[in-house]
Design a protein around this motif. Structure first.
Motif, PDB file in Angstrom:
ATOM      1  N   GLU A 161      50.938  32.243  41.505  1.00  0.00           N
ATOM      2  CA  GLU A 161      49.796  33.150  41.278  1.00  0.00           C
ATOM      3  C   GLU A 161      49.946  33.835  39.925  1.00  0.00           C
ATOM      4  OE1 GLU A 161      47.265  33.344  43.230  1.00  0.00           O
ATOM      5  OE2 GLU A 161      46.235  35.223  42.847  1.00  0.00           O
ATOM      6  N   ARG A 212      50.682  41.399  47.144  1.00  0.00           N
ATOM      7  CA  ARG A 212      49.778  41.407  48.297  1.00  0.00           C
ATOM      8  C   ARG A 212      49.845  42.769  48.988  1.00  0.00           C
ATOM      9  NH1 ARG A 212      46.167  37.823  48.478  1.00  0.00           N
ATOM     10  NH2 ARG A 212      47.588  36.069  48.534  1.00  0.00           N
ATOM     11  N   GLN A 267      46.475  42.720  45.663  1.00  0.00           N
ATOM     12  CA  GLN A 267      45.517  41.746  46.180  1.00  0.00           C
ATOM     13  C   GLN A 267      45.337  41.790  47.689  1.00  0.00           C
ATOM     14  OE1 GLN A 267      46.970  38.736  42.669  1.00  0.00           O
ATOM     15  NE2 GLN A 267      45.762  37.774  44.273  1.00  0.00           N
ATOM     16  N   GLY A 313      42.405  37.114  50.259  1.00  0.00           N
ATOM     17  CA  GLY A 313      42.722  36.073  49.270  1.00  0.00           C
ATOM     18  C   GLY A 313      43.535  34.940  49.865  1.00  0.00           C
ATOM     19  N   THR A 314      44.273  35.247  50.917  1.00  0.00           N
ATOM     20  CA  THR A 314      45.069  34.196  51.588  1.00  0.00           C
ATOM     21  C   THR A 314      44.201  33.427  52.571  1.00  0.00           C
ATOM     22  OG1 THR A 314      46.997  35.636  51.454  1.00  0.00           O
ATOM     23  CG2 THR A 314      47.160  33.763  52.945  1.00  0.00           C
ATOM     24  N   HIS A 318      40.356  42.774  45.281  1.00  0.00           N
ATOM     25  CA  HIS A 318      41.597  42.768  44.487  1.00  0.00           C
ATOM     26  C   HIS A 318      41.505  43.867  43.427  1.00  0.00           C
ATOM     27  CE1 HIS A 318      42.785  39.187  46.460  1.00  0.00           C
ATOM     28  NE2 HIS A 318      42.662  38.294  45.500  1.00  0.00           N
ATOM     29  N   ILE A 378      52.995  36.162  45.935  1.00  0.00           N
ATOM     30  CA  ILE A 378      51.723  35.484  46.261  1.00  0.00           C
ATOM     31  C   ILE A 378      51.847  34.033  45.797  1.00  0.00           C
ATOM     32  CG2 ILE A 378      49.237  35.343  45.805  1.00  0.00           C
ATOM     33  CD1 ILE A 378      49.193  38.355  45.467  1.00  0.00           C
ATOM     34  N   ASN A 421      41.063  31.191  39.169  1.00  0.00           N
ATOM     35  CA  ASN A 421      41.639  31.980  40.240  1.00  0.00           C
ATOM     36  C   ASN A 421      40.999  33.365  40.261  1.00  0.00           C
ATOM     37  OD1 ASN A 421      43.541  32.335  42.347  1.00  0.00           O
ATOM     38  ND2 ASN A 421      44.852  33.490  40.958  1.00  0.00           N
ATOM     39  N   CYS A 422      40.821  33.916  41.464  1.00  0.00           N
ATOM     40  CA  CYS A 422      40.100  35.199  41.596  1.00  0.00           C
ATOM     41  C   CYS A 422      40.718  36.287  40.718  1.00  0.00           C
ATOM     42  CB  CYS A 422      40.071  35.646  43.053  1.00  0.00           C
ATOM     43  SG  CYS A 422      41.601  35.434  43.926  1.00  0.00           S
ATOM     44  N   SER A 423      42.065  36.369  40.710  1.00  0.00           N
ATOM     45  CA  SER A 423      42.704  37.463  39.955  1.00  0.00           C
ATOM     46  C   SER A 423      42.510  37.274  38.451  1.00  0.00           C
ATOM     47  CB  SER A 423      44.187  37.545  40.294  1.00  0.00           C
ATOM     48  OG  SER A 423      44.764  36.267  40.282  1.00  0.00           O
TER      49      SER A 423
END
Ligand code: 2RA
Length: 332
Positions: free
Chosen positions: A203, A228, A153, A157-158, A235, A192, A125-127
């Motif tokens: 998330e 978010r 974030q 991301g969505t 992010h 999120i 996951n990006c985070s």
């Protein structure tokens, strides 16, 4: 090399094409895959026009690698079909990340664990990615014991629906197809993905579980609050990390300077610190606001910012493919 990009018309898929071109990945034939209604649509890649193809046609073409960003259900169903014909799948969804038989890879940290047997590889996951890249070398030196992280974030991301909602709200319009249960402009949502029974969101639990898997250490304790914010790309994360060993701040700074994938941006006397606007289009993870947590020993505060569509998704996936190529695990 034949390369399929599944989800080629989405925000991340489009970024994947950009990164493949920018990094001159040896694509001899591109197989862009998108929804049935997009089949036949033309996209441009490295000055050539390619038609979007169906999933079945892409599988039949037996690409060397298929990079997915098409959601978990499509990946669960289609990744094994590619693997069966010998294609290596690098998947950006959460579908395979916690599967004990699949590797969860951030190349700077654990690409060396990849073998020829790995046919479906999970992109974290990006985070999670930006946080573990920032902490990797510090973890090797001082051993991370506990992480408290709060994230800020971007709506990218969505996806496009959320970007459209923010733009419409910013223009004073009622969103036509809102992505969120509340307005996002001039607001923040501590929500999120979906809430789990333990009161955390999916998330947040991704950051908890993926961090342990990537570092290969289940003893690491992580607690997260993911939020978010109305930012168009990038992010940011406030990370409080407790180590097993005491650290010296000057040495921490030195270690970060030489950490693969990190750019130290930290000169607060001159108002220099990482910001999402400065991460746009970059593959580096920007780290700053370094300071000791004066409330408890062996604990450091840092601020971590990255382009969530690039290092947080597309670039990390392409870097996995590059690592496999270098290791002779991808056949043209
Ligand atoms: C988000 N990390 O930001 C999630 C998925 N990209 O929405």
């Amino acid at each position: 090399m034949k390369v399929a990009v599944v989800g080629a018309t989405g925000l991340v898929g489009t970024e994947m094409l950009k990164v493949l071109a920018e990094r001159n990945f040896p694509v001899t034939e591109l197989l862009p895959v998108a929804s049935a209604r997009s089949v036949g649509q033309e996209i441009e890649f490295q000055g050539k026009k390619y038609k979007v193809v169906s999933m079945d046609d892409a599988i039949a073409a037996r690409p060397a690698v298929a990079i997915f960003s098409a959601g978990g259900s499509i990946s669960k169903q289609e990744a094994p079909r590619f693997a069966e014909v010998g294609t290596v799948v690098i998947d950006n969804s959460s579908a395979w990340r916690m599967d004990p038989t699949k590797k969860l890879v951030v190349p700077e940290i654990n690409a060396k664990e990849l073998t020829a047997a790995d046919k479906i590889i999970a992109n974290p996951n990006c985070s999670t990615i930006q946080m573990v890249v920032a902490l990797n070398e510090l973890h090797q030196r001082y051993k991370v014991q506990r992480i408290v992280v709060s994230t800020y974030q971007s709506v990218t991301g969505t996806g496009k629906q959320a970007v459209d909602q923010l733009l419409e709200e910013r223009a004073g319009q009622t969103p036509t197809n809102p992505a969120y249960p509340h307005r996002i402009d001039l607001n923040v949502l501590p929500h999120i993905d979906v809430f789990e029974d333990n009161g955390y969101t999916k998330e947040e639990m991704k950051m908890v579980n993926e961090t342990k898997k990537i570092f290969g250490d289940d003893s690491i304790r992580v607690t997260a609050t993911t939020v978010r914010i109305p930012v168009m790309g990038g992010h940011s994360e406030a990370v409080n990390v407790e180590f097993a060993e005491e650290f010296d701040l000057a040495e921490v700074r030195e270690i970060l300077r030489r950490t693969a994938g990190v750019e130290l941006v930290d000169d607060v006397k001159n108002n220099v610190y990482p910001m999402p606007k400065d991460a746009h289009g970059k593959d580096a993870v920007l780290v700053g606001r370094l300071r000791r947590d004066e409330t408890q020993p062996r604990t450091l505060n840092l601020w971590v910012v990255a382009d969530n569509l690039r290092k947080g998704a597309a670039t990390n996936a392409v870097q996995i493919a590059e690592a496999m190529l270098e290791m002779g695990l991808l056949t043209a």
